[in-house]
Every structure is written in structure tokens, then in C-alpha cells.
Design an enzyme around this catalytic site. Sequence first.
Site, short mmCIF file in Angstrom:
data_model
loop_
_atom_site.label_atom_id
_atom_site.label_comp_id
_atom_site.label_asym_id
_atom_site.label_seq_id
_atom_site.Cartn_x
_atom_site.Cartn_y
_atom_site.Cartn_z
N PHE A 149 0.81 -1.23 0.00
CA PHE A 149 0.00 0.00 0.00
C PHE A 149 0.84 1.27 0.00
O PHE A 149 0.36 2.33 -0.38
CB PHE A 149 -0.94 0.02 1.22
CG PHE A 149 -0.26 0.40 2.51
CD1 PHE A 149 -0.04 1.74 2.83
CD2 PHE A 149 0.20 -0.56 3.40
CE1 PHE A 149 0.61 2.11 4.01
CE2 PHE A 149 0.85 -0.20 4.58
CZ PHE A 149 1.05 1.13 4.87
N LYS A 173 -1.16 -7.17 -9.30
CA LYS A 173 -2.16 -7.24 -8.22
C LYS A 173 -1.75 -6.16 -7.21
O LYS A 173 -0.89 -6.36 -6.37
CB LYS A 173 -2.11 -8.63 -7.56
CG LYS A 173 -3.39 -9.08 -6.87
CD LYS A 173 -3.84 -8.19 -5.72
CE LYS A 173 -3.12 -8.42 -4.42
NZ LYS A 173 -3.54 -7.46 -3.37
N GLU A 176 -4.95 -3.74 -2.02
CA GLU A 176 -6.40 -3.49 -2.00
C GLU A 176 -6.73 -2.22 -1.21
O GLU A 176 -7.86 -1.74 -1.25
CB GLU A 176 -7.15 -4.70 -1.40
CG GLU A 176 -6.77 -5.10 0.01
CD GLU A 176 -5.55 -6.03 0.08
OE1 GLU A 176 -4.60 -5.86 -0.70
OE2 GLU A 176 -5.54 -6.92 0.96
N SER A 226 5.37 -7.00 3.30
CA SER A 226 5.93 -7.32 4.62
C SER A 226 6.71 -8.64 4.56
O SER A 226 6.46 -9.50 3.70
CB SER A 226 4.80 -7.42 5.64
OG SER A 226 3.86 -8.38 5.22
N CYS A 281 9.65 1.83 3.27
CA CYS A 281 10.56 0.73 3.62
C CYS A 281 11.98 1.26 3.81
O CYS A 281 12.83 0.56 4.33
CB CYS A 281 10.54 -0.34 2.55
SG CYS A 281 11.18 0.29 1.00
N GLU A 382 9.54 -4.17 12.95
CA GLU A 382 9.20 -3.04 12.09
C GLU A 382 7.87 -2.45 12.55
O GLU A 382 6.87 -3.17 12.63
CB GLU A 382 9.07 -3.50 10.63
CG GLU A 382 8.73 -2.37 9.67
CD GLU A 382 8.51 -2.84 8.23
OE1 GLU A 382 7.84 -3.87 8.03
OE2 GLU A 382 9.00 -2.17 7.32
P1 NAD Z 1 1.54 -6.66 2.99
O1 NAD Z 1 2.58 -7.73 3.04
O2 NAD Z 1 0.45 -6.70 3.98
O3 NAD Z 1 0.82 -6.66 1.56
C1 NAD Z 1 1.55 -6.63 0.35
C2 NAD Z 1 0.73 -7.32 -0.74
O4 NAD Z 1 0.55 -8.69 -0.38
C3 NAD Z 1 -0.66 -6.73 -0.95
O5 NAD Z 1 -0.92 -6.69 -2.32
C4 NAD Z 1 -1.58 -7.71 -0.22
O6 NAD Z 1 -2.83 -7.83 -0.83
C5 NAD Z 1 -0.83 -9.03 -0.31
N1 NAD Z 1 -1.01 -9.87 0.89
C6 NAD Z 1 -1.20 -9.45 2.16
N2 NAD Z 1 -1.30 -10.51 3.00
C7 NAD Z 1 -1.15 -11.61 2.23
C8 NAD Z 1 -1.15 -13.01 2.52
N3 NAD Z 1 -1.30 -13.47 3.75
N4 NAD Z 1 -0.98 -13.87 1.50
C9 NAD Z 1 -0.80 -13.41 0.24
N5 NAD Z 1 -0.79 -12.10 -0.09
C10 NAD Z 1 -0.96 -11.21 0.89
O7 NAD Z 1 2.32 -5.26 3.03
P2 NAD Z 1 1.69 -3.81 3.16
O8 NAD Z 1 1.17 -3.61 4.52
O9 NAD Z 1 0.81 -3.52 2.01
O10 NAD Z 1 3.00 -2.92 2.95
C11 NAD Z 1 3.90 -2.58 3.98
C12 NAD Z 1 5.08 -3.49 4.03
O11 NAD Z 1 5.77 -3.48 2.77
C13 NAD Z 1 6.13 -3.06 5.06
O12 NAD Z 1 6.61 -4.20 5.72
C14 NAD Z 1 7.23 -2.44 4.22
O13 NAD Z 1 8.51 -2.44 4.80
C15 NAD Z 1 7.17 -3.28 3.00
N6 NAD Z 1 7.78 -2.63 1.86
C16 NAD Z 1 9.00 -3.08 1.47
C17 NAD Z 1 9.66 -2.47 0.41
C18 NAD Z 1 11.01 -2.95 -0.02
O14 NAD Z 1 11.46 -2.51 -1.06
N7 NAD Z 1 11.68 -3.80 0.71
C19 NAD Z 1 9.03 -1.41 -0.27
C20 NAD Z 1 7.78 -1.00 0.14
C21 NAD Z 1 7.16 -1.62 1.22
#
Ligand code: NAD
Length: 496
Positions: A149, A173, A176, A226, A281, A382
Site C-alpha cells: 500500500f 495485483k 487493496e 511485509s 521501507c 518493524e
Molecule cells: P503486505 O505484506 O500486507 O501486503 C503486500 C501485498 O501482499 C498486498 O498486495 C496484499 O494484498 C498481499 N497480501 C497481504 N497478506 C497476504 C497473505 N497473507 N498472502 C498473500 N498475499 C498477501 O504489506 P503492506 O502492509 O501492504 O506494505 C507494507 C510493508 O511493505 C512493510 O513491511 C514495508 O517495509 C514493506 N515494503 C518493502 C519495500 C522494499 O522494497 N523492501 C518497499 C515498500 C514496502
Amino acid sequence: MKKIINNYINGSKVSVSSKTLPVEDPSTGEIVAEVVLSSKDDFNKAIESSKNSQNEWSNTTPLKRSRVLSNYKNLIEKNIDELAEIVSIEHGKTFADAKGSVTRGLEVVEFACGIPHLLKGEFSQNVGTNIDSWSVRQPLGICAGITPFNFPAMVPMWMYPIAIACGNAFILKPSEKDPSCSLRLAELFSEAGLPDGVFNVINGDKNIVQLILDSEEISSVSFVGSTPVAKYIYEQSAKNGKRVQALGGAKNHLVIMPDANLDQAVDGVIGAGYGSAGERCMAVSVAVAVGNIADELVNKIQIAAQKLKVAPWTDQDSDMGPVISKDHKEKIENYISIGVKEGAKLIEDGRNYKIQGYENGYFVGPTLFDYVSKDMTIYKEEIFGPVVSVIRAQNYEEALKLVNDHKYGNGTSIYTSDGEISRHFTTHSNIGMVGVNVPIPVPMAFHSFGGWKQSIFGDHAVHGMEGVHFYTRLKTITSRWPKSIKAGPEFKMPTN
Ligand code: NAD
């Protein structure tokens, strides 16, 4: 009637499923749209459309592909304010920050415009007598991206411009929580001349992710999100024989040496710690105060944090907006309470932050802890919010050990005026992206972005040449023409 955010499949906004999920404006807590939770039928349509378009697209010359990207670049520039506004409404970050993030994505499109050059292979004449050998990089087929997000424009743009420039079809994808920007980006790509089906956007939650992971038609998965989900994506993709890059969470340390320019370091901590409400991040969540500077440093950070304007993106003077959701606000506030309970000294408390007229918004004020230690939950995990922890180190060696012992390895930076220390730090820190006197060492599009340790699963970072290599596979051709062939088989390994 609420706006419905559909999928973007084969050049149209469509969906089969009628199930939806609310999308909120985090500044007000109001529902601004409903996003479709796609079904298997929606997913199959995306696959079918990708399959129908990919072959022809991969046979389109790289130069023609580059011209479509060049049109796309112009259209993004033309529509950048609109794109930034979409990001701000659904994410909450300030307009200037949102615009900056779209620009960082645009730079990947600019990089991808050079695809005829980037795809050039290697050639060797006479690898054997009258035998030539060369290598080419060919597209994988259908590539998928799953994005978080916090950067609804930039992170998808780390992926699909390069994948598509390389001749692949791409299925995105998006998160959401803020999916609208991806749809607008897809529409603009069509307007730029991209054939229908080369770029499809499918909305939904983890059910769609599972279909992506299980699909035999999808060759590669790029994930950013994450760490627990990144690890799962990596394992499942690998099990199903897919190429995978899965970028995870972070806990970035900014080390401040006693010889640093303290005011610059404070600016670094403030901008990188509280910018985008800490939902980056590459946010600085740990400031390591080395030697005797800690009291002065904490004092200066506190004074600067108190001056920050926390406000919705519609306020042009806003320094930071809300966090993404009610749940996330509660999670961050809970971490702050844990920090207090575990004995850290709370200098600035951002809990229960209220803004007049936006009482239902998900605001958390800038929060500062001092005397944090490495066994505390707020140090180990985090938080992904506007919370900066100051940890005190007696000397450089202790600071470096903190950086290297942490399970995350996305980014780090050192503020110092000592070249030798700086060189030691850049060489010996166990981290993917390292800065010297810069707070957020995010690589430009023509370099590659990626952390180490629990911040990445897979071998390739994103964009730059790492991106080109990830989205292509190497083929090496060895050839000899008939007139040069002597009669008779050869049974020994050729050694000429
Ligand atoms: P998230 O892991 O909750 O979601 C990321 C994506 O995965 C979304 O599209 C979501 O729909 C999907 N998703 C969520 N739970 C899932 C599951 N159980 N099974 C399959 N798919 C699933 O992350 P978020 O809250 O949207 O974003 C924040 C996180 O992203 C933080 O941890 C941040 O550090 C990380 N991030 C990392 C970088 C990097 O380059 N390392 C860059 C941006 C964000």
C-alpha cells in the site's frame, strides 16, 4: 453511488465478481470507493488476455516497444498531478511526496525506454575454428507483480515498465488499500499505444495472490510487502518453479558519529523518520547516537519533531499525513505502549493525535523514544509508523554491530566527516543500500533497489540491470556454417 474500482483487463475496466471491499480516505476515515475482490473467472480472463497478447508483443521490435514507453513517459508527465492526487486521496501522504513518488516511478519508465540497448547481448567470433557464439536475453512470458500500500504508483512502476519493455505480458495485483492509481497507470499505457492485454491489473486480496502463485501460466513473481508474506511468496513461487524476487520489511539505522554535522543529521532523521508518516521501507526508524552526542541529538530531534505539521494532504503546508488505516494506527499506538512498558524513555508521544475537523482520520503524531535497547520489541520489529528510536552506542564498532546484527538489511546510513570511517562502514555493513551523509539511500532507476537479510528473498533486486536480467532469460547460441564442416563425427570434446 460509491465508485467501483474494477480490474483492467484487455484494455477495459471490467470485473465478473460482484464482491467488493471498501477503500478509505485515511485523512477522514470515509469510504471513497469499493474495490472488486476478483474471482477465479476474473483471474482466468487476465491470463487469457495476457496469453493472447504476449507472443505478438515479444515479436515487436525492441525499438518499437521503446517508442510506446516513450509515449507513456510523456503521458505520465502530462498527468502527474492527477496521479499524485489519486495516491494522496487513498494513501494519505502529502501531495508533494506523492508527486515525488510518481516521479521515481517515471524514472523507471525512462530507463526502460533504453531497452534496445539494454537487451544487447554478447558476441564472440571464432569460439572454435569458424564457429561463432552469441547470447541473447529473451522474455519469460507472463510475469506477475504483487505490491504494497505504501507506494501505490512507484512500487508497481519498479516492475512492469521493465518487464513489458523486455517483451513480457504483466499482471499486477496492487494493494487493496489504494488500488486506483494502478488502473489509471494502465489506462495511460493503453493510450500510449500498448496493445490490449500486455498489461492487466487484477484487484483483490490474498485469494488472488494464491491464484498467481498456483498458476502454471505465470513465469515469474515480483513481490514487495511485509517480510512474513514475502517469505511465503518466495517459498510458494520456488516450489511451483517460478522465478521470484520478494522484497520484505525493514528497520533502517542512521548512525550519527560524534564528528557529524549534527544539524544535517537531525534533518536526516526528521525527514526520513517522519516523512510519509514513517510508512516507507527506507524510513529511518533507528537513530544510533555514537559517543557523547546523544543528549544534544535527542534534544534537537525533539525540537524539530514538535515543529512538524501533521495534516491531511489537502493542506499544502502538511509535513506528514495520516497512516493507512484504523487497524494500522492502533498497531502503531500499541507498539508505543509496549516501548513504554519495556522501559524506553518516551520523549514525544504521538498517540491519540487529533486534528480539528479530521477527528476520524488515522493520524499518529511524531513519536520519539530515547534509551532504546536492542532487546526491546520496538527495536526488534518493524513498526511502519512515525516512531523514531534513539539507541546509544559508545563507539563506532558498537554502532556497526547493531546495524549488522539486526535481522533486517534494507538500508542504512552514516553521518560523519571521517572518510576512513565512511569507507569502513560502506564496505562492512551487512545491508543492501548504504548512504553516507544522505538519509535515504534509495538507488536511482538505472541502479537497482534491494536489501539483504530478511528484507529480500530471491537473488535479484528490482529495476536497473537487475530488473532486465530478472525479466529475461539468457540464451547462448553457437553456430557454424556447412561449408566449413569437415566430414565425419567427432567423439572427443573440441579443444580448439
Ligand atoms: P503486505 O505484506 O500486507 O501486503 C503486500 C501485498 O501482499 C498486498 O498486495 C496484499 O494484498 C498481499 N497480501 C497481504 N497478506 C497476504 C497473505 N497473507 N498472502 C498473500 N498475499 C498477501 O504489506 P503492506 O502492509 O501492504 O506494505 C507494507 C510493508 O511493505 C512493510 O513491511 C514495508 O517495509 C514493506 N515494503 C518493502 C519495500 C522494499 O522494497 N523492501 C518497499 C515498500 C514496502
